[in-house]
Design an enzyme around this catalytic site. Sequence first.
Site, mmCIF file in Angstrom:
data_model
loop_
_atom_site.group_PDB
_atom_site.id
_atom_site.type_symbol
_atom_site.label_atom_id
_atom_site.label_comp_id
_atom_site.label_asym_id
_atom_site.label_seq_id
_atom_site.Cartn_x
_atom_site.Cartn_y
_atom_site.Cartn_z
ATOM 1 N N ASN A 413 0.834 -1.197 0.000
ATOM 2 C CA ASN A 413 0.000 0.000 0.000
ATOM 3 C C ASN A 413 0.873 1.254 0.000
ATOM 4 O O ASN A 413 1.575 1.525 0.983
ATOM 5 C CB ASN A 413 -0.914 0.033 1.228
ATOM 6 C CG ASN A 413 -1.722 1.322 1.289
ATOM 7 O OD1 ASN A 413 -2.686 1.497 0.548
ATOM 8 N ND2 ASN A 413 -1.328 2.249 2.151
ATOM 9 N N GLU A 414 0.888 1.975 -1.107
ATOM 10 C CA GLU A 414 1.421 3.329 -1.266
ATOM 11 C C GLU A 414 2.938 3.453 -1.192
ATOM 12 O O GLU A 414 3.470 4.573 -1.237
ATOM 13 C CB GLU A 414 0.766 4.305 -0.269
ATOM 14 C CG GLU A 414 -0.733 4.445 -0.483
ATOM 15 C CD GLU A 414 -1.378 5.559 0.316
ATOM 16 O OE1 GLU A 414 -2.509 5.952 -0.048
ATOM 17 O OE2 GLU A 414 -0.775 6.031 1.288
ATOM 18 N N ASN A 415 3.677 2.348 -1.111
ATOM 19 C CA ASN A 415 5.125 2.478 -0.948
ATOM 20 C C ASN A 415 5.845 2.832 -2.241
ATOM 21 O O ASN A 415 6.840 3.569 -2.221
ATOM 22 C CB ASN A 415 5.698 1.189 -0.360
ATOM 23 C CG ASN A 415 5.201 0.957 1.046
ATOM 24 O OD1 ASN A 415 4.728 1.868 1.710
ATOM 25 N ND2 ASN A 415 5.283 -0.277 1.503
#
Length: 803
Positions: A413-415
């Site tokens: 998630n979002e890295n």
Amino acid sequence: MKHIVQLTEGWHVSHEGRLLQARVPGCVHTDLLAAGLIPDPFLGTNEREVAWVGRRAWTYTRRLDDATCGSTSHERTDLVFEGLDTAARIVLAGQELGRTRNMHRTYRFDVTGLAGELDVTFASAYDEAASVKAQTGERPNVYPEPFQYIRKMAANFGWDWGPTVVTAGMWRPVRLEHWSTARIERVRPLVTVDGTRGRVELRVDLERTASGTGRPLTVHATVAGAAARVDAADNAVTLVLDIPDVRLWWPRGYGEQPLYDVEVTLLDGEGALDGWQRRVGFRSIELDRAADQHGSGFTFVVNGERIFVRGVNWIPDDVLPSRVSPERYRTRLEQTAAANVDLVRVWGGGIYEDDAFYDACDELGLMVWQDFLFACAAYPEEQPLRGEVEAEARDNVVRLMPHPSLVLWNGNNENLWGFRDWDWEQPLAGNSWGEGYYLGLLPRVVAELDPTRAYSAGSPWSGAWDHHPNDPDHGTYHSWEVWNRQDYTEYLKNVPRFVSEFGWQAPAAFATLRRALPGEDLAADSPGMLHHQKADNGNGKLNRGVERHFASPENDFDRWHYLTQVVQARAVATGIEHWRANWPRCAGTIVWQINDCWPVSSWSAIDGDGRLKPLHHELRRVYADRLLTLQPGPDGPELVLDNQATEPWDSDVTLRLMRTDGTLATRVSLGFTVPAREVLRLPAPPEVRPEAGATKEYLVADADGLRTLHLPVRDKEFDYPAPRFDMAVETVGQDRDTVDVVVSAHTLVRDLLLQPDRLAPRATADRGLITLLPGEQTRIRVHGAGGVGANAFRAALFCVEPA
């Protein structure tokens, strides 16, 4: 046959020289709560009072002896931990069995012939994270807690919707397994379908005792009347079962969800040594990421059917996850399905959920998008984490792959976005940050173990570094600028290919706040309300959202609470209506978020006590198979009819230009036909379009019980009449606990809302926001409010009022 003993009783945890009774599965917080030694961290500001718990080591003890284990003639005894949270040292009879450092794995230890005291000592998660950080070096993070250095539920360390409650303990079951000769170590069912012909390819791995080495054994399997049997001379065998006529598993709204029992038995001659049972479903799943004139898509294709995903993001349902029972999973997922949701994304800062979660999704037709557990941080790729990450991935891919509801593995998630946009590159200075997991290790594990499913490197992710990771024209997209800085009408400005996160906040239900903040005079900025608002400037964003559309409620908490709920519902509906109107270019939305892990102001549709916010009812409307909306067009409002049903939509729509004094200016009826899974756009006829900037007229469209409105200006600029309506309360049948609240409007009544929990904490209503024209009537069915007077019902009703 293998003999199993569950170790649920007889545990103790030491605290200041005392041995407290402990519950397994559980955690130190639940044990301390049961003993009355800490306050409930969900109430008031108690979260601060229990922070010390996560910074201490804790030891759990019990005895393992003949009375515990039962008399056994088996050759081997294994001690199995399904979940240890997190850095643990296990000692039995003075002998160290091993050390663990991963909450998300199963551990097995050979304890044959051992008896005595069993000690499981958990180090502070902070100490473990500090030790790993010292070995790997520092990595950037969007929160001031060290969750990237420990394979533990990141949300334990707090989030912008969750408290910092850092747990420790045996959060999943513990058991002894007694066995002889051989056992089934793991089974990987590869389930495919060609037309109506199903195939289950079972990859079975065995573990043997010394006496079982080289012994000729047999593996037998059955599914749907088909059977296969193979000799097992070594420790890996494959069985293939073909089923000539299977019924397909479909997402909800597309068909039924038939499930088939698969049984595998390990035999020594005709004697059974071990068994394995699961349920599977037959369906094909593809992810179409092909390039087109708009960029590159992200469309789920199930059984050949292209699907507009109507999804929600799921977080752990409790910050103390051992408290989430199968019944609670079922309730929450039934609530989710009732909102016409067809996909649940298990977000990467939480856990791989219990099997009960995926079982319920299988049965309810809820597709599951499963994140690997990485969120909002740069993660070191060195040891000791790298080996843990691979073992965790292998463990959970094999555990979850039987479930037909599982449709996608997602790397993080979002890295990938964070690396590009959150100023990570310079402080990383070339150090590892997780890219090797998302683009190397994890896709390799999925391809090896579960090749029947797609893998995506992250959310958001454009598919390659050739494009920005959060490029709306490529792959998945997170829309957070709108909530953070803009008005929700800005959702109308773009058409992403797939919106996997977006959302808007609102407080929890009134009764939830009253329980969570006992004795507090509720106000938007009261101490408890602010403590239960974890988002950066969350209340400022809530107020900004309200004040763009309505007059400020100033010091009226009840009005503020109502208007924040209205804005949340409208904001999310604005995005979904617009993006659905642009199907198939946009192929799905996943709202942030469906649930909460404690009582809090957040983006959820179901609050921390399980109460439905108005957003839940609005999701039911905008995620229904058929959706009627008015969208801005080049020449004025356009009528959009979205039909995601299996049958054509053939009907009439009525458009009315109304005046605020209640009179009708113009009325037009149009016939229409919308094929299945298609969208029809029709310009509103000129005679029913309100003038731009008009404050005393509005457009209403109705078709088959669906309604949508278009106001030329924002609510606070519109000349609303003072709302006037009558209300009556009618008992339904002989059940005095169920009533109908009948509201008859004399004027335009916009966004009428009955808040049932203001009547009684357990009360529920079947409707959310309702708009009535003059002369119209509606019925709101309320359960659980028996004996409540009419004045209380009137006080629980809210609607939009003139500025």
